[in-house]
Design a protein around this motif. Structure first.
Motif, PDB file in Angstrom:
ATOM      1  N   VAL A   1      42.528 -73.545  -3.638  1.00 21.56           N
ATOM      2  CA  VAL A   1      43.511 -73.799  -4.692  1.00 21.56           C
ATOM      3  C   VAL A   1      44.314 -75.052  -4.333  1.00 21.56           C
ATOM      4  N   LYS A   2      44.204 -76.068  -5.163  1.00 25.31           N
ATOM      5  CA  LYS A   2      44.844 -77.358  -4.876  1.00 25.31           C
ATOM      6  C   LYS A   2      46.257 -77.454  -5.429  1.00 25.31           C
ATOM      7  N   GLY A   3      46.573 -76.662  -6.452  1.00 23.95           N
ATOM      8  CA  GLY A   3      47.911 -76.720  -7.035  1.00 23.95           C
ATOM      9  C   GLY A   3      48.646 -75.410  -6.817  1.00 23.95           C
ATOM     10  N   GLU A   4      49.406 -74.991  -7.854  1.00 23.33           N
ATOM     11  CA  GLU A   4      50.138 -73.736  -7.784  1.00 23.33           C
ATOM     12  C   GLU A   4      49.181 -72.565  -7.968  1.00 23.33           C
ATOM     13  N   THR A   5      49.296 -71.565  -7.092  1.00 21.18           N
ATOM     14  CA  THR A   5      48.396 -70.411  -7.155  1.00 21.18           C
ATOM     15  C   THR A   5      48.527 -69.670  -8.479  1.00 21.18           C
ATOM     16  N   VAL A   6      49.765 -69.536  -8.982  1.00 17.30           N
ATOM     17  CA  VAL A   6      49.998 -68.729 -10.183  1.00 17.30           C
ATOM     18  C   VAL A   6      49.611 -69.460 -11.461  1.00 17.30           C
ATOM     19  N   THR A   7      49.282 -70.752 -11.360  1.00 15.38           N
ATOM     20  CA  THR A   7      48.877 -71.500 -12.560  1.00 15.38           C
ATOM     21  C   THR A   7      47.498 -72.113 -12.357  1.00 15.38           C
ATOM     22  N   ASP A   8      47.442 -73.147 -11.516  1.00 18.47           N
ATOM     23  CA  ASP A   8      46.177 -73.852 -11.311  1.00 18.47           C
ATOM     24  C   ASP A   8      45.113 -72.947 -10.679  1.00 18.47           C
TER      25      ASP A   8
END
Length: 824
Positions: free
Chosen positions: A393-400
């Motif tokens: 996961v490269k960004g936010e876990t809860v979104t990206d």
């Protein structure tokens, strides 16, 4: 158990759990570590009998469970219909119905124990209460509420997962939940040579969990009755072995929550609870195919280990490992394969960005380092998950990370479907399906898709096929896929003469019917029970007096060919029509009743002779309620206006209706003052009266001036009146000159702020006019200002231009839908 102090009770456990005659092996359902230790114990100790938690009647299914053709996952499925009304709640909607699964995978301790026990020539036996008895013991308790169709798991770990002790233990261990704590404490002990020590640790864990529950709780949920039955069965087996002079210990395999009290119950010589006398048609049990996604605890399965494909990979890797001394390496590699599989699937499915090979390598390394840090001999499920979260996961876990983590969960859960031996047989509902399908010449012997176009009006066999397919759809069978046709409940597509389906036999079509047997032994009876369940749900869902919902179920009954139930449902519809407090619901139900009467051949509702009287009752009550529609809340304005128009249309369809009832209600509405009530409703009522010839053009203009001539305190009142008026009498916008002049004057008199404030409602008011009608309105307004409009509507479009416009419209609608800007 609660008479003992925890320390005292736990200290005595080792001597009680393992005696010279009986070993009580506590398990967690679907635990590979428990399964491995069980198999090792059986191979070493050669028991005379292996007794398993589960309904006693399942003993007859053991040969099927151990058949070479039985490929995991599979499940024993059992049902109970309380036809003798022991629960005191049977009635016109039929008996209470219950069903339960007992799933197995290759690493299920119960199945491993049966397989190893068969190899050791041990007696094999299930020892629990029958499922119906479990239900009745649970339901008979004073605090238990009657339940409808309910699906249980017979391998549940709920007592452990909800224990306050286990939650606190997980917190102190730094684990996030019950599952992570279990893996940390026990799954990492898979290869331990100390099986006795493993038994003691699991027993202590379960005993401490049990101290979280009061005796009355375990009495209320039927736990005590089940444990008394299991203890009595153990005593019975010991007597039989003594009589046969068969040597060897007895192995008792149950959920650990039960195991820790069974020695005391056996020592006390408890007796089995009184058996329940079950009629032959009150229940049954079948071996059926199951799937990993059904087995997945995180997908709603209330027991066993979560994400079974992970544990299955480790189990089978261990089974095929060439060097048993290097099991930690084998399982580490099996866990690493998961990251590689996720990486491959992201590329295959077009994820952007995809998980690269270096990402997968980093995740594998991270999971191994986490395992070492946490003291695990190989990466546990949470070690693997944490490694992939960190590296994928490269960004936010809860979104990206949501789509990617959903894929990770899919891989960990798996999608394998098992198979069962031909000798397993099928319940009567499956035989009934094949018999009906062959009678109607539907394909059931090949797994090829077939397109069907069913003529509902002229072909009796086609109507029979349609009813069977709709019944199967109601029961959740994937055999038929509906692609379109007339919708008699919604009143759409009624100009269509055919229904279009795609049918295809699959194993899932059969297994879904096995599950549906709880509703009845035939497709027709099961669909009828399912329909009655919907009827019962109307009351519990707050729709007990909703005419539209009741008629919808009645139409569905006719569409399903369940005319026996349709006759009874008319009483419900009649009750709703007389009591429904909702004007919108009454009119919707009335419209559906009219469609039901007109759709004679497809629905065959001609025998429902009370429908005309019910429709009359609904019309009369709707007219009574219509007068108060002007005071409805904002969210009911648009449905209310549409309902008024539908009620007006009913006058033309049914000559028995008294038009004066509606007209008088509408006159009451239009006498409401402009600054009170919903002006859109007033405008709609005026439009209907004008269209019916009950409001003269001059009177309409006078009424409109009250809203448009400046006496209304707010511009939104003017806009609301116009919206309602054009909804029911759009022609006035270009035919009634006085009204057009009043509209023009009112719009021109608003300042910019007022105009912009009501612009959304004005757009709604004119939105339903066709381009030609908009041109007429524009011409009328232009004539008032001595000007002429040209090119507003073009009639010289080429076919190519028209097709391009259609395609642009489609793309715009798709874009709006994708952004969530359309309404259902």
């Amino acid at each position: 158990m609660n008479d003992h102090e925890p320390a005292e009770f736990v200290a005595a456990l080792p001597s009680k759990m393992r005696t010279s005659r009986v070993t009580y092996f506590p398990i967690r359902h679907h635990s590979p570590a428990c399964a491995a230790h069980l198999r090792r114990w059986i191979a070493t100790n050669k028991p005379a009998a292996v007794l398993i938690e589960g309904p006693s009647s399942f003993t007859a299914k053991i040969d099927l469970l151990l058949d070479a053709e039985a490929v995991c996952p599979f499940a024993l499925y059992t049902t109970f219909a309380d036809k003798k009304a022991r629960l005191g709640v049977s009635g016109p909607l039929g008996p209470r119905r219950f069903a339960a699964y007992y799933p197995f995978c290759d690493y299920s301790p119960e199945l491993v124990a049966l397989r190893a026990g068969r190899a050791a020539k041990a007696n094999l036996r299930f020892i629990d209460l029958e499922y119906a008895e479990m239900v009745l013991h649970r339901q008979r308790t004073p605090d238990a509420k009657p339940e409808g169709v309910r699906v249980d798991s017979l391998a549940a770990d709920g007592h452990l997962s909800h224990s306050e002790y286990i939650r606190e233990l997980a917190r102190r261990l730094g684990c996030r939940d019950f599952n992570e704590a279990w893996d940390h404490l026990f799954e990492t002990q898979w290869d331990s040579d100390d099986t006795d020590g493993f038994i003691d640790r699991v027993a202590t864990y379960c005993a401490m969990a049990r101290f979280s529950y009061r005796p009355e709780q375990l009495e209320a949920d039927g736990t005590n009755a089940r444990e008394a039955c299991m203890a009595a069965a153990i005593l019975d087996e010991l007597k039989q072995l003594a009589a046969a002079k068969k040597k060897g210990p007895v192995l008792v395999v149950t959920g650990g929550f039960h195991s820790v009290v069974l020695p005391n119950l056996v020592g006390a010589g408890v007796t089995r609870p009184e058996a329940v006398d079950l009629a032959e048609d009150e229940g049954g049990s079948w071996l059926m195919r199951y799937s990993f996604d059904q087995l997945d605890a995180l997908a709603g399965y209330a027991s066993g280990m979560p994400q079974p494909a992970f544990y299955d990979r480790l189990w089978h890797a261990s089974e095929t490992a060439p060097d048993p001394t290097r099991m930690s390496d084998v399982r580490t590699h099996a866990a690493a394969d998961i990251a590689v599989e996720v990486s491959r699937l992201t590329r295959l499915r077009g994820f952007h960005p995809a998980v690269t090979t270096p990402d997968a390598t980093a995740a594998v390394r991270m999971s191994r380092e986490l395992a070492a840090f946490r003291g695990h001999p190989w990466p546990t499920r949470d070690d693997v998950l944490d490694g992939m979260r960190s590296c994928f996961v490269k960004g936010e876990t809860v979104t990206d990370g949501v789509p990617l983590l959903r894929l990770v969960a899919e891989v960990l859960a798996g999608n394998r479907v098992g198979s069962v031996p031909k000798a397993a047989g099928v319940p009567p509902i499956v035989d009934d399906f094949y018999r009906e399908a062959r009678r109607l010449k539907l394909p059931v012997d090949v797994a090829e898709r077939k397109e069907l176009a069913l003529d509902l009006y002229r072909d009796v066999r086609h109507r029979g096929i349609s009813r069977l397919l709709h019944r199967l759809a109601l029961l959740g069978s994937p055999y038929g896929e509906y692609h379109g046709g007339p919708d008699f409940a919604a009143g759409t597509g009624l100009e269509l003469m055919q229904e279009h389906w795609q049918v295809r036999w699959s194993p899932g079509a059969e297994s879904s019917l096995v599950e549906a047997v709880v509703y009845g032994p035939t497709v027709e009876e099961a669909a009828g029970s399912k329909l009655l369940e919907e009827v019962a749900g109307l009351e519990t869902g707050g729709f007990g007096r909703n005419t539209a919902k009741a008629v919808e179920v009645l139409v569905k009954a006719c569409r399903l060919g369940l005319h026996k139930h349709a006759t009874a449902l008319t009483d419900l519809v009649s009750k709703c029509a007389a009591e429904d407090p909702s004007f919108v619901s009454l009119v919707s139900g009335l419209t559906q009743l009219e469609l039901l009467g007109r759709s004679r051949e497809p629905l065959e509702a001609t025998h429902l002779t009370t429908l005309p009287n019910i429709a009359l009752t609904a019309y009369q009550r709707a007219c009574y309620l219509a007068a108060d529609l002007v005071n409805c809340p904002n969210e009911l304005v648009d449905p209310g206006v549409r309902a008024l128009q539908s009620l007006r249309e009913s006058l033309g369809a049914e000559s028995r209706f008294d038009a004066d009832l509606l007209h008088n209600a509408l006159r009451t509405i239009i006498t409401s003052p402009p600054d009170k009530g919903q002006t859109a409703v007033i405008g709609a009522a005026a439009g209907i009266l004008y269209g019916e010839g009950k409001l003269a053009e001059a009177d309409l203009v006078v009424l409109a001036m009250g809203f448009l001539g400046g006496t209304s305190p707010e511009p939104r009142h003017s806009a609301g009146f116009v919206r309602g008026l054009l909804a029911t009498a759009r022609e006035v916008a270009w035919q009634v000159a006085g009204l057009v002049q009043a509209l023009d004057a009112r719009f021109g008199g608003w300042d910019d702020e007022s105009f912009l404030g009501v612009l959304p409602e004005l757009r709604l008011a004119f939105a339903d006019l066709t381009p030609r009608e908009i041109a007429r309105v524009a011409d009328a307004v232009a004539g008032m200002h001595d000007t002429e409009l040209t090119g507003l509507v073009r009639y010289d479009l080429s076919e190519k231009d028209a097709l391009l416009a259609v395609e642009v419209t489609r793309l715009v609608r798709e874009s709006l839908a994708a952004d969530g800007l359309t309404t259902a």
